[in-house]
Design a protein around this motif. Structure first.
Motif, short mmCIF file in Angstrom:
data_model
loop_
_atom_site.label_atom_id
_atom_site.label_comp_id
_atom_site.label_asym_id
_atom_site.label_seq_id
_atom_site.Cartn_x
_atom_site.Cartn_y
_atom_site.Cartn_z
N VAL A 134 -6.99 4.52 7.54
CA VAL A 134 -6.82 3.46 6.66
C VAL A 134 -5.59 3.59 6.03
O VAL A 134 -4.55 2.63 5.65
N VAL A 169 3.38 1.77 -4.48
CA VAL A 169 2.27 2.35 -3.73
C VAL A 169 2.93 2.93 -2.39
O VAL A 169 2.52 4.24 -2.18
N LYS A 229 -9.06 6.58 -8.59
CA LYS A 229 -8.03 6.49 -9.38
C LYS A 229 -8.41 5.26 -10.34
O LYS A 229 -8.54 4.18 -9.99
N CYS A 256 -11.83 -6.03 -2.46
CA CYS A 256 -10.95 -5.80 -3.63
C CYS A 256 -9.45 -5.88 -3.49
O CYS A 256 -8.76 -6.60 -4.29
N MET A 286 -12.67 -6.63 -13.13
CA MET A 286 -12.33 -5.43 -13.69
C MET A 286 -11.32 -5.04 -14.56
O MET A 286 -11.15 -3.76 -14.87
N MET A 306 -3.91 -4.65 -10.44
CA MET A 306 -3.67 -3.97 -9.19
C MET A 306 -2.44 -4.53 -8.52
O MET A 306 -1.85 -5.51 -8.22
C1 HEC Z 1 -14.49 -2.24 -6.07
C2 HEC Z 1 -13.05 -2.54 -5.67
C3 HEC Z 1 -12.25 -1.64 -4.71
C4 HEC Z 1 -12.63 -1.26 -3.54
C5 HEC Z 1 -13.74 -1.47 -2.71
C6 HEC Z 1 -11.41 -0.56 -2.99
N1 HEC Z 1 -10.42 -0.48 -4.18
FE1 HEC Z 1 -8.65 0.50 -4.14
N2 HEC Z 1 -8.33 0.01 -6.05
C7 HEC Z 1 -9.13 -0.98 -6.89
C8 HEC Z 1 -8.71 -1.16 -8.18
C9 HEC Z 1 -9.28 -1.81 -9.27
C10 HEC Z 1 -7.38 -0.25 -8.32
C11 HEC Z 1 -6.62 0.04 -9.24
C12 HEC Z 1 -7.10 1.07 -10.39
C13 HEC Z 1 -6.44 1.16 -11.49
O1 HEC Z 1 -5.25 1.23 -11.35
O2 HEC Z 1 -7.01 1.67 -12.70
C14 HEC Z 1 -7.31 0.36 -6.74
C15 HEC Z 1 -6.44 1.19 -6.53
C16 HEC Z 1 -6.08 1.66 -5.27
C17 HEC Z 1 -4.84 2.48 -4.88
C18 HEC Z 1 -3.64 2.79 -5.74
C19 HEC Z 1 -2.74 1.69 -5.82
C20 HEC Z 1 -1.67 2.13 -6.91
O3 HEC Z 1 -1.31 1.36 -7.65
O4 HEC Z 1 -0.96 3.21 -6.79
C21 HEC Z 1 -4.86 2.60 -3.47
C22 HEC Z 1 -4.05 3.29 -2.48
C23 HEC Z 1 -6.24 1.96 -3.05
N3 HEC Z 1 -6.92 1.31 -4.28
C24 HEC Z 1 -6.72 2.02 -1.95
C25 HEC Z 1 -8.03 1.54 -1.48
C26 HEC Z 1 -8.42 1.70 -0.04
C27 HEC Z 1 -7.70 2.21 0.99
C28 HEC Z 1 -9.82 1.20 0.00
C29 HEC Z 1 -10.90 1.13 1.08
C30 HEC Z 1 -11.30 2.54 1.52
C31 HEC Z 1 -10.01 1.00 -1.51
N4 HEC Z 1 -8.81 1.06 -2.22
C32 HEC Z 1 -11.09 0.35 -1.66
C33 HEC Z 1 -10.08 -1.30 -6.46
C34 HEC Z 1 -11.08 -1.23 -5.19
#
Ligand code: HEC
Length: 105
Positions: A97, A64, A80, A37, A52, A56
């Motif tokens: 991580v 971030v 979140k 992602c 989605m 992002m």
């Molecule tokens: C299925 C897809 C997916 C996976 C797997 C995923 N993320 Fe995310 N992540 C997202 C999406 C989409 C957003 C934005 C969410 C929103 O703003 O609604 C996000 C947001 C975030 C944010 C916040 C960024 C901000 O704008 O403040 C962080 C930090 C983050 N992810 C870290 C991680 C980490 C570390 C992992 C693995 C352990 C992970 N994500 C796995 C989809 C994913």
């Protein structure tokens, strides 16, 4: 005496290693659980973002990086917005991580 100091220093160095959250271990966690992602450099996978229907932010971005480690851990463990909680990770993997995310800025 000199020898004594040397072995003491060595012992200290060795015992400190596990206490440091590891960006390299973190990269392994990231590649496995986040990269699909977030993209290899945390820049975000545009296809995934489109699917989605969410914008992002790059994990290396100011917005971030301005969040505290505790904030980032909370996002990872509780989710979140459109991102679900990554509940399969251990506390250490979460620390690692986050350490990796800090290398992206
Ligand atoms: C299925 C897809 C997916 C996976 C797997 C995923 N993320 Fe995310 N992540 C997202 C999406 C989409 C957003 C934005 C969410 C929103 O703003 O609604 C996000 C947001 C975030 C944010 C916040 C960024 C901000 O704008 O403040 C962080 C930090 C983050 N992810 C870290 C991680 C980490 C570390 C992992 C693995 C352990 C992970 N994500 C796995 C989809 C994913």
């Amino acid at each position: 005496m000199k020898r004594h100091i040397l072995s003491g220093t060595l012992l200290l160095a060795v015992s400190m290693v596990p206490a440091i959250a590891g960006p390299s271990e973190g990269k392994e966690v990231f590649d496995k659980s986040c990269k699909a992602c977030h993209g290899a450099e945390g820049q975000g996978n545009p296809g995934m973002a489109k699917m989605m229907k969410v914008e992002m932010r790059a994990l290396g971005s100011k917005e971030v990086q301005a969040q505290s480690d505790a904030d980032l851990k909370k996002i990872i463990t509780q989710g979140k917005g459109k991102m679900k909680a990554q509940s399969s990770l251990s506390a250490k993997q979460v620390d690692d991580v986050v350490a990796f995310i800090r290398t992206l800025k």
